[in-house]
Design a protein around this motif. Structure first.
Motif, mmCIF file in Angstrom:
data_model
loop_
_atom_site.group_PDB
_atom_site.id
_atom_site.type_symbol
_atom_site.label_atom_id
_atom_site.label_comp_id
_atom_site.label_asym_id
_atom_site.label_seq_id
_atom_site.Cartn_x
_atom_site.Cartn_y
_atom_site.Cartn_z
ATOM 1 N N GLU A 448 68.253 29.811 32.341
ATOM 2 C CA GLU A 448 68.256 30.933 33.274
ATOM 3 C C GLU A 448 68.077 32.238 32.493
ATOM 4 O OE1 GLU A 448 70.948 32.802 36.912
ATOM 5 O OE2 GLU A 448 71.470 30.859 36.007
ATOM 6 N N PRO A 449 66.970 32.960 32.744
ATOM 7 C CA PRO A 449 66.685 34.181 31.971
ATOM 8 C C PRO A 449 67.820 35.191 32.047
ATOM 9 C CG PRO A 449 64.785 33.533 33.297
ATOM 10 C CD PRO A 449 65.928 32.665 33.736
ATOM 11 N N TYR A 450 68.076 35.844 30.908
ATOM 12 C CA TYR A 450 69.041 36.930 30.762
ATOM 13 C C TYR A 450 70.490 36.513 31.029
ATOM 14 C CZ TYR A 450 64.588 39.342 31.228
ATOM 15 O OH TYR A 450 63.286 39.724 31.077
ATOM 16 N N LYS A 451 70.711 35.224 31.258
ATOM 17 C CA LYS A 451 72.063 34.746 31.542
ATOM 18 C C LYS A 451 72.500 33.662 30.561
ATOM 19 C CE LYS A 451 75.014 33.339 35.393
ATOM 20 N NZ LYS A 451 75.070 33.017 36.839
ATOM 21 N N ASP A 452 71.564 32.792 30.144
ATOM 22 C CA ASP A 452 71.878 31.682 29.256
ATOM 23 C C ASP A 452 71.585 32.029 27.799
ATOM 24 O OD1 ASP A 452 72.725 29.982 31.245
ATOM 25 O OD2 ASP A 452 70.744 29.104 31.561
ATOM 26 N N ASN A 453 72.514 31.658 26.915
ATOM 27 C CA ASN A 453 72.245 31.704 25.477
ATOM 28 C C ASN A 453 71.383 30.508 25.095
ATOM 29 O OD1 ASN A 453 74.143 33.921 24.950
ATOM 30 N ND2 ASN A 453 75.734 32.405 25.381
ATOM 31 N N LEU A 454 70.624 30.654 24.024
ATOM 32 C CA LEU A 454 69.837 29.541 23.485
ATOM 33 C C LEU A 454 70.231 29.333 22.030
ATOM 34 C CD1 LEU A 454 67.600 27.418 23.542
ATOM 35 C CD2 LEU A 454 65.947 29.246 23.059
ATOM 36 N N VAL A 455 70.768 28.144 21.730
ATOM 37 C CA VAL A 455 71.136 27.778 20.360
ATOM 38 C C VAL A 455 70.108 26.780 19.861
ATOM 39 C CG1 VAL A 455 72.858 26.663 18.894
ATOM 40 C CG2 VAL A 455 73.580 28.179 20.748
ATOM 41 N N ILE A 456 69.449 27.102 18.764
ATOM 42 C CA ILE A 456 68.375 26.258 18.228
ATOM 43 C C ILE A 456 68.712 25.915 16.786
ATOM 44 C CG2 ILE A 456 66.867 28.113 17.405
ATOM 45 C CD1 ILE A 456 65.245 25.663 19.558
ATOM 46 N N ILE A 457 68.780 24.623 16.443
ATOM 47 C CA ILE A 457 69.194 24.215 15.095
ATOM 48 C C ILE A 457 68.002 23.736 14.275
ATOM 49 C CG2 ILE A 457 69.731 21.815 15.749
ATOM 50 C CD1 ILE A 457 72.141 21.994 13.787
ATOM 51 N N ASP A 458 68.028 24.054 13.013
ATOM 52 C CA ASP A 458 67.035 23.598 12.039
ATOM 53 C C ASP A 458 67.786 22.990 10.870
ATOM 54 O OD1 ASP A 458 64.696 23.132 10.664
ATOM 55 O OD2 ASP A 458 64.413 25.200 10.029
ATOM 56 N N ASP A 459 67.097 22.158 10.062
ATOM 57 C CA ASP A 459 67.763 21.586 8.894
ATOM 58 C C ASP A 459 67.968 22.618 7.801
ATOM 59 O OD1 ASP A 459 65.080 21.685 7.834
ATOM 60 O OD2 ASP A 459 64.745 19.762 8.804
#
Length: 633
Positions: A448-459
């Motif tokens: 949901e734009p402007y409401k949800d955080n996005l956590v993205i993992i890399d090695d």
């Protein structure tokens, strides 16, 4: 997210311990070992896509007939090309002749008992078939023929080169592989000559001397007098024309090697799953070659494991476990999951514990296992939260109240896709960056734009180039409330000198961020002081203890300060979404990977003096290339 760093090379050995007729009868073809070598190399393709090579030795070949074979090729399709070339050599014969094991032993190339394979990633930038392993040293005495390949990088090539020239030798090429070949070849010559003298004293003559030599060569003598000269991380593999096979591991255990033996074969590879899959083995069937050990198979097929060099402080490479090795290994899989799981608390802090409005994902595919571990960590956390919420109710909960609590879940999505390979080399400058920004695509409306955080993992995060030019730009299109970039590895601060092509100091985003902090705070004297300390270390005579003075530039700053500066530097122009970055801690690294303590990428604690000398030299080079050119001091 920077996948331009080149990985370790891969090695593969197969030694048949029975005559070729045995494999023809049991497995239906004398080419059983050749086919297995192909499978092993394909399973190790992740370790080298710049070139590949194979070698084989045929035992008991008649004079006038070839007994040592080699085939090499360049490029990502090198394995297919090599084995295609080998097969093409059989086309001039009939199918019956090719299937006939007796005919094959007498006439066909690669119809042997010893096989060796290599997959190459350059750590020097040098290209061309002449740099592709295996390397071969020829001689009319079978026992003096030597073929070598390896997964290694030596840090004291200059020192060994000087030793060779002082002995009167004149190496034709200045590279660690070639110099190793010349030095080991020289020691092999001495071992052959030792046996020659012994054979004469026994009264032997002519071919009886040759047979005595080939039956009594001690490769352990050759290895002991060769490998003690080298500083570096290595797994060296070799064949001799008379039928000796060996593999030796560095005394710090930096580079990995695994082997298996039964009454039919001895096989060795850089990674355990390669042997498991190729030979249908259980994990516990396979043995890891210990630091400083060599596994040696002599001409008669006797297999021995010998301590060639006394083991030093354990420094098995942790980056192997985080990224380079295949994640299908039993232990590596669990280690990578643990790396992701124990990042739960720092991620919670940066999202203000708002798990309800957070979506988790990963980039690239190599981070997938750490991603599963991260999800496990949050599932454990959320289950504890559910228990706490239920316990805090001051009445018997209704079904709706329980349903509301129990229906809380960890949100995960496939957010990013790397679905094309754009040839960005065809353009330059801004046009190239524009193309690079489209390498990834996103799953639109997955949050949901402007409401949800996005956590993205890399090695791991090395240069940060892909983050800046592609990842952050493309994720910004989803308009998350915040983007949190997570690295399952700690901050990478230092180059590697033991077989992985890591960039120069100024290419590390952590190093660049630290230099910017130094500039902003008027601390250029720290760079000047560190430069002179590094020069003093580099100029120390051989044998004196060297320390890593580059560590000094990081001491004034916390991990959080450097993280904030990295975000500032990597944020694309015009991007409005807030960005945070979370790195694994050094303590977390050791907790997840307790048996592999080689952490010099992150701490600067190099296990060898050669590594210490080179990191100091790297800082000297950086200052002279960048700061002195700008007349900063």
């Amino acid at each position: 997210m920077d996948k331009n760093i080149h990985e370790d090379c891969g090695v593969a050995l197969i030694r048949l311990l029975k005559p070729l007729e045995y494999y023809q009868q049991k497995y239906g073809t004398w080419m059983w070992a050749l086919n297995k070598l192909y499978l092993m190399m394909e399973k190790e393709h992740n370790r080298g896509q710049e070139g590949a090579g194979i070698a084989a030795v045929k035992l008991e070949s008649e004079p006038g007939h070839e007994y040592m074979f080699r085939e090499r090729a360049e490029g990502k399709d090198a394995i297919t090309e090599i084995f295609g070339n080998v097969r093409r050599e059989f086309t001039e014969y009939t199918k019956d002749q090719v299937r006939d094991v007796t005919f094959a032993k007498q006439n066909l190339p690669f119809a042997g008992e010893l096989y060796m394979g290599h997959l190459r990633y350059s750590t020097t930038g040098k290209r061309g078939l002449s740099y592709v392993h295996p390397f071969l040293r020829r001689n009319n005495w079978r026992a003096k023929n030597l073929c070598l390949c390896g997964n290694f990088n030596m840090t004291n090539v200059e020192e060994v080169f000087e030793k060779l020239t002082q002995q009167g030798m004149h190496p034709r090429i200045y590279s660690d592989t070639y110099i190793l070949l010349e030095l080991m070849g020289h020691r092999l010559d001495r071992e052959v000559e030792r046996n020659f003298v012994t054979a004469q004293k026994k009264g032997l003559t002519k071919t009886d001397i040759t047979k005595y030599i080939e039956d009594n060569v001690k490769m352990s003598n050759v290895l002991k007098t060769t490998m003690t000269n080298f500083d570096g991380g290595y797994v060296i593999c070799g064949l001799t024309g008379s039928g000796e096979m060996f593999s030796v591991r560095d005394p710090w255990g930096i580079r990995p090697a695994y082997y298996y033996k039964n009454d039919e074969i001895m096989v060795l590879a850089s990674e355990r799953p390669v042997l498991q899959t190729t030979f249908d083995l259980e994990c516990d069937d396979i043995v890891e070659l210990n630091p400083g050990e060599a596994i040696i198979v002599n001409k008669s097929g006797e297999v021995t494991v010998k301590q060639i060099i006394e083991p030093r402080n354990q420094a098995a490479c942790s980056f192997e476990r985080i990224y380079f090795s295949r994640g299908s290994d039993r232990d590596i899989y669990q280690e990578r999951k643990k790396l992701g799981e124990q990042l739960t608390q720092p991620i919670l802090k940066t999202i203000d514990n708002d798990l309800e409005h957070t979506v988790f994902s990963y980039i690239p595919n190599t981070a997938e296992v750490a991603y599963y571990g991260m999800l496990d960590g949050f599932k454990i956390y959320l289950n504890e939260e559910k228990i706490r919420q239920i316990q805090n109710l001051d009445h018997k909960p209704t079904a709706d109240e329980l349903r509301e609590i129990l229906h809380q879940f960890v949100r995960s999505e496939k957010v990013a896709w790397k679905d094309i390979k754009l040839r960005t080399f065809i353009t330059e400058g801004d046009a190239r960056n524009d193309l690079a920004s489209h390498v990834y695509d996103v799953t639109y409306e997955c949050l949901e734009p402007y409401k949800d955080n996005l956590v993205i993992i890399d090695d791991s995060i090395v240069r940060g180039t892909t983050l800046k030019e592609s990842i952050l730009r493309i994720l910004d299109r989803l308009h998350p409330k915040k983007i949190v970039v997570v690295s399952s590895a700690p901050q990478i601060r230092y180059p590697d000198y033991y077989g992985i092509d890591m960039p120069r100091l100024e290419e590390f985003c952590v190093f660049r961020a630290t230099i910017e902090l130094i500039k902003e705070r008027g601390m250029l004297n720290l760079i000047n002081e560190t430069y002179h300390k590094c020069k003093q270390e580099v100029e120390k005579p051989r044998g004196e203890v060297i320390t890593n003075q580059v560590q000094e530039i990081y001491r004034p700053f916390s991990v959080e300060e450097i993280n904030n500066k990295i975000v500032e530097m990597l944020r694309p122009e015009g991007m409005k979404t807030p960005v945070d970055i979370v790195y694994q801690s050094i303590e977390g690294l050791h907790k997840a990977i307790p048996e592999h303590r080689g952490d010099w990428y992150f701490t600067g604690d190099y296990p060898t003096q050669g590594g210490m000398r080179l990191v100091n030299q790297a800082f000297v080079n950086y200052v002279e290339r960048v700061f002195q050119k700008e007349a900063k001091f």
